[in-house]
Design an enzyme around this catalytic site. Structure first.
Site, PDB file in Angstrom:
ATOM      1  N   CYS A 161     -13.766   3.067 -28.635  1.00  0.00           N
ATOM      2  CA  CYS A 161     -15.067   3.648 -28.956  1.00  0.00           C
ATOM      3  C   CYS A 161     -15.825   3.889 -27.671  1.00  0.00           C
ATOM      4  CB  CYS A 161     -15.826   2.709 -29.879  1.00  0.00           C
ATOM      5  SG  CYS A 161     -14.956   2.534 -31.420  1.00  0.00           S
ATOM      6  N   GLU A 162     -15.402   4.886 -26.957  1.00  0.00           N
ATOM      7  CA  GLU A 162     -16.010   5.195 -25.666  1.00  0.00           C
ATOM      8  C   GLU A 162     -15.498   6.567 -25.222  1.00  0.00           C
ATOM      9  OE1 GLU A 162     -16.378   1.902 -23.112  1.00  0.00           O
ATOM     10  OE2 GLU A 162     -16.323   3.105 -21.300  1.00  0.00           O
ATOM     11  N   TYR A 192      -0.013  -1.505 -12.327  1.00  0.00           N
ATOM     12  CA  TYR A 192      -1.440  -1.546 -12.650  1.00  0.00           C
ATOM     13  C   TYR A 192      -1.766  -0.946 -14.022  1.00  0.00           C
ATOM     14  CZ  TYR A 192      -1.569  -2.685  -7.703  1.00  0.00           C
ATOM     15  OH  TYR A 192      -1.337  -3.267  -6.476  1.00  0.00           O
ATOM     16  N   TYR A 241     -10.425   5.391 -11.871  1.00  0.00           N
ATOM     17  CA  TYR A 241     -10.203   6.090 -10.591  1.00  0.00           C
ATOM     18  C   TYR A 241      -9.890   7.582 -10.728  1.00  0.00           C
ATOM     19  CZ  TYR A 241      -8.411   1.244  -9.983  1.00  0.00           C
ATOM     20  OH  TYR A 241      -8.196  -0.113 -10.027  1.00  0.00           O
ATOM     21  N   GLU A 298       3.916  -6.272   1.648  1.00  0.00           N
ATOM     22  CA  GLU A 298       3.569  -6.733   0.297  1.00  0.00           C
ATOM     23  C   GLU A 298       3.490  -5.585  -0.690  1.00  0.00           C
ATOM     24  OE1 GLU A 298      -0.192  -8.568   0.968  1.00  0.00           O
ATOM     25  OE2 GLU A 298       0.680 -10.333   1.895  1.00  0.00           O
ATOM     26  N   PRO A 299       4.592  -4.916  -0.967  1.00  0.00           N
ATOM     27  CA  PRO A 299       4.539  -3.785  -1.887  1.00  0.00           C
ATOM     28  C   PRO A 299       4.326  -4.228  -3.332  1.00  0.00           C
ATOM     29  CG  PRO A 299       6.813  -4.313  -1.355  1.00  0.00           C
ATOM     30  CD  PRO A 299       5.954  -5.199  -0.481  1.00  0.00           C
ATOM     31  N   GLY A 300       3.450  -3.559  -4.029  1.00  0.00           N
ATOM     32  CA  GLY A 300       3.290  -3.796  -5.458  1.00  0.00           C
ATOM     33  C   GLY A 300       3.686  -2.531  -6.202  1.00  0.00           C
ATOM     34  N   GLY A 334       0.746  -1.253   0.000  1.00  0.00           N
ATOM     35  CA  GLY A 334       0.000   0.000   0.000  1.00  0.00           C
ATOM     36  C   GLY A 334       0.771   1.295   0.000  1.00  0.00           C
ATOM     37  N   ARG A 350      -6.662   3.415 -15.770  1.00  0.00           N
ATOM     38  CA  ARG A 350      -6.684   3.972 -14.406  1.00  0.00           C
ATOM     39  C   ARG A 350      -7.374   5.329 -14.315  1.00  0.00           C
ATOM     40  NH1 ARG A 350      -2.867   5.018 -11.502  1.00  0.00           N
ATOM     41  NH2 ARG A 350      -3.740   4.276  -9.545  1.00  0.00           N
TER      42      ARG A 350
HETATM   43  N1  LLP Z   1      -1.404  -7.013  -0.784  1.00  0.00           N
HETATM   44  C1  LLP Z   1      -2.711  -7.176  -1.031  1.00  0.00           C
HETATM   45  C2  LLP Z   1      -3.453  -8.199  -0.305  1.00  0.00           C
HETATM   46  C3  LLP Z   1      -3.350  -6.350  -1.969  1.00  0.00           C
HETATM   47  O1  LLP Z   1      -4.641  -6.503  -2.202  1.00  0.00           O
HETATM   48  C4  LLP Z   1      -2.604  -5.376  -2.678  1.00  0.00           C
HETATM   49  C5  LLP Z   1      -3.236  -4.517  -3.661  1.00  0.00           C
HETATM   50  C6  LLP Z   1      -1.234  -5.261  -2.398  1.00  0.00           C
HETATM   51  C7  LLP Z   1      -0.666  -6.090  -1.444  1.00  0.00           C
HETATM   52  C8  LLP Z   1      -0.345  -4.275  -3.093  1.00  0.00           C
HETATM   53  O2  LLP Z   1      -0.702  -2.960  -2.830  1.00  0.00           O
HETATM   54  P1  LLP Z   1       0.202  -1.766  -3.434  1.00  0.00           P
HETATM   55  O3  LLP Z   1       1.538  -1.806  -2.726  1.00  0.00           O
HETATM   56  O4  LLP Z   1       0.367  -2.010  -4.891  1.00  0.00           O
HETATM   57  O5  LLP Z   1      -0.591  -0.553  -3.167  1.00  0.00           O
HETATM   58  N2  LLP Z   1      -5.725  -1.325  -9.388  1.00  0.00           N
HETATM   59  C9  LLP Z   1      -5.543  -0.332  -8.343  1.00  0.00           C
HETATM   60  C10 LLP Z   1      -4.783  -0.875  -7.163  1.00  0.00           C
HETATM   61  C11 LLP Z   1      -5.428  -2.094  -6.565  1.00  0.00           C
HETATM   62  C12 LLP Z   1      -4.640  -2.656  -5.427  1.00  0.00           C
HETATM   63  C13 LLP Z   1      -5.182  -3.981  -5.031  1.00  0.00           C
HETATM   64  N3  LLP Z   1      -4.474  -4.623  -4.000  1.00  0.00           N
HETATM   65  C14 LLP Z   1      -4.833   0.885  -8.949  1.00  0.00           C
HETATM   66  O6  LLP Z   1      -4.537   0.848 -10.130  1.00  0.00           O
HETATM   67  O7  LLP Z   1      -4.618   1.868  -8.252  1.00  0.00           O
END
Ligand code: LLP
Length: 432
Positions: free
Chosen positions: A360-361, A390, A333, A289-291, A247, A329
């Site tokens: 087409c939107e 994402y 959002y 859990e960084p994404g 997050g 995105r």
């Molecule tokens: N762990 C869990 C259980 C999660 O559900 C997520 C993200 C993460 C870790 C990673 O979070 P991050 O570090 O990336 O913020 N599609 C949306 C974001 C959806 C995130 C879903 N879960 C966007 O484009 O902003």
């Protein structure tokens, strides 16, 4: 510039040391670029902060939903991170890339029996169990194989992370996890501990995404450790792992807030040690859990302009050869991005126009009210920054538009990591 892997030289945009206009010519557009060194640097920031400040064995788990393709699992593995996987597709991709599956954490609020079997076949290290039905199903299926599966239990700590609603997942009324506040999470612990084929290793929460407030993870840890103390009191059981989810927010535009991630990890780790001591429980090892924060600024998307429409007295549009199919995105959002005209990067941005895609939107907007050079026109290259997270992973084939390729840039050199989808790819599953 927004990030130090972005530069402007001789009127052109450079990314990760490479000339983006040349890359657009070489590989065509739309094109996703990814800076391999940047991904590795971000992994190392997490790793060194956790190694320095958290209990031994603590580690970061890359949330691969942010960007999932074979090569990224290899990079993550080399950097010593685990992987958060959420579907058979992500598991298959990781496994096929040679990822050490004992470091994979399988998440999700509805794992089917088939998913569970597949994950067990692939040797997934941990299941992050989300509900009572999953505990029953996993226990049954692991039992059929004579296996004992390690699990974490996903709970909702009831924290509002002050972010946008679509990504705020830690609140009590979330579809994810089991609520601590209602007592149901404690019931789930009881259920997990009673299962012969499950080994409860710890508890998990994910409060949301794009978190900038430095106290969010501390507040989450406070609730989670309080819950761990309750587990200890009621069942005499010590959790080994505290997974606080992902997050951390990233900066998409100048003036947006930012968060010092290593400094925040230090604060959180110190808090976890102190609070555990105060509560009389063993300090758990941490998982994060960084994404987004691993890959976002490692990505840039390049497009070619097709038309510039000036509706006198109303507004202007710059249309490009991609759109919500490669970056949904803004449509989803209203996410903000920084946009640069890559081949005219020095020009004053005196024309304001919406950057729109080719779907087409009408909602197919990449970014509204962008500043462009006044002479922008067909053939110019537009770059959207910070698209590593994402974007590719949320891309679609709406309007039967093939997905762009991913090209990895490293030390000024480039190579294809994911091929451009072909028209043949689009029809290969059409059997009628
Ligand atoms: N762990 C869990 C259980 C999660 O559900 C997520 C993200 C993460 C870790 C990673 O979070 P991050 O570090 O990336 O913020 N599609 C949306 C974001 C959806 C995130 C879903 N879960 C966007 O484009 O902003």
């Amino acid at each position: 510039m927004l990030y130090d892997n972005i530069e402007i030289k001789n009127g052109r945009l450079y990314f990760a040391g490479a000339d983006t206009v040349e890359l657009a010519e070489k590989y065509g557009t739309p094109l996703y670029l990814m800076d391999e060194n940047r991904i590795r640097e971000r992994c190392r920031e997490y790793k060194s902060a956790l190694d320095s400040f958290a209990l031994e064995g603590s580690c970061a788990i890359y949330a691969s939903k942010a960007c999932s393709f074979g090569g990224i699992y290899r990079i993550i593995a080399e950097e010593g991170l685990g992987a958060d996987v959420v579907s058979a597709g992500e598991i298959f991709t990781a496994k096929s890339a040679g990822f050490p599956m004992e470091k994979a954490y399988f998440q999700g609020n509805n794992k089917t029996d088939a998913d569970i079997r597949f994950a067990l076949d692939c040797g997934v290290g941990y299941f992050v169990c989300d509900n009572f039905e999953e505990l029953d199903a996993l226990d049954r299926i692991a039992g059929e194989r004579g296996a004992v599966q390690k699990i974490l239990l996903r709970v909702t700590p009831g924290i509002d992370p002050h972010t946008y609603d679509e990504v705020a997942t830690g609140k009590v009324d979330s579809k994810f996890g089991i609520a601590v506040e209602t007592g149901q999470a404690l019931e789930a612990v009881k259920s997990a501990l009673s299962k012969k084929n499950l080994s409860l290793e710890g508890i998990h929460c994910h409060v949301g995404s794009m978190v900038f407030d430095s106290d969010v993870f501390i507040r989450a840890a406070a609730v989670m450790l309080g819950f761990a103390a309750e587990i200890k009191k009621v069942f005499g059981f010590d959790i080994k792992i505290l997974d606080l989810g992902g997050g951390y927010g990233v900066k998409y535009y100048e003036g947006q807030g930012n968060i010092d991630i290593p400094a925040n990890i230090k604060q959180v780790a110190e808090y976890v040690a102190e609070k555990s001591a105060e509560l009389g429980i063993k300090t758990p090892s941490l998982r994060l859990e960084p994404g987004r924060s691993i890959v976002a600024d490692a990505g840039v998307t390049l497009y070619t302009v097709g038309s510039v429409k000036k509706i006198t007295g109303y507004k202007n549009y710059v249309s490009i050869d991609g759109g919500m199919t490669d970056n949904p995105r803004y449509a989803l959002y209203e996410s903000r991005y920084t946009v640069i005209t890559a081949n005219k990067a020095d020009a004053e941005p005196r024309l304001t126009a919406d950057l729109v895609g080719r779907c087409c939107e009408s909602g197919d907007i990449i970014q509204p009210a962008v500043g462009f050079p006044v002479d922008i026109g067909r053939g110019d290259i537009v770059a959207v920054l910070t698209t590593g997270a994402y974007n590719y992973s949320m891309a679609s084939n709406y309007n039967r538009i093939p997905r762009p390729p991913i090209v990895i840039v490293k030390d000024g050199e480039s190579r294809v990591a994911v091929k451009r989808e072909s028209l043949e790819n689009l029809i290969e599953n059409d059997v009628f």
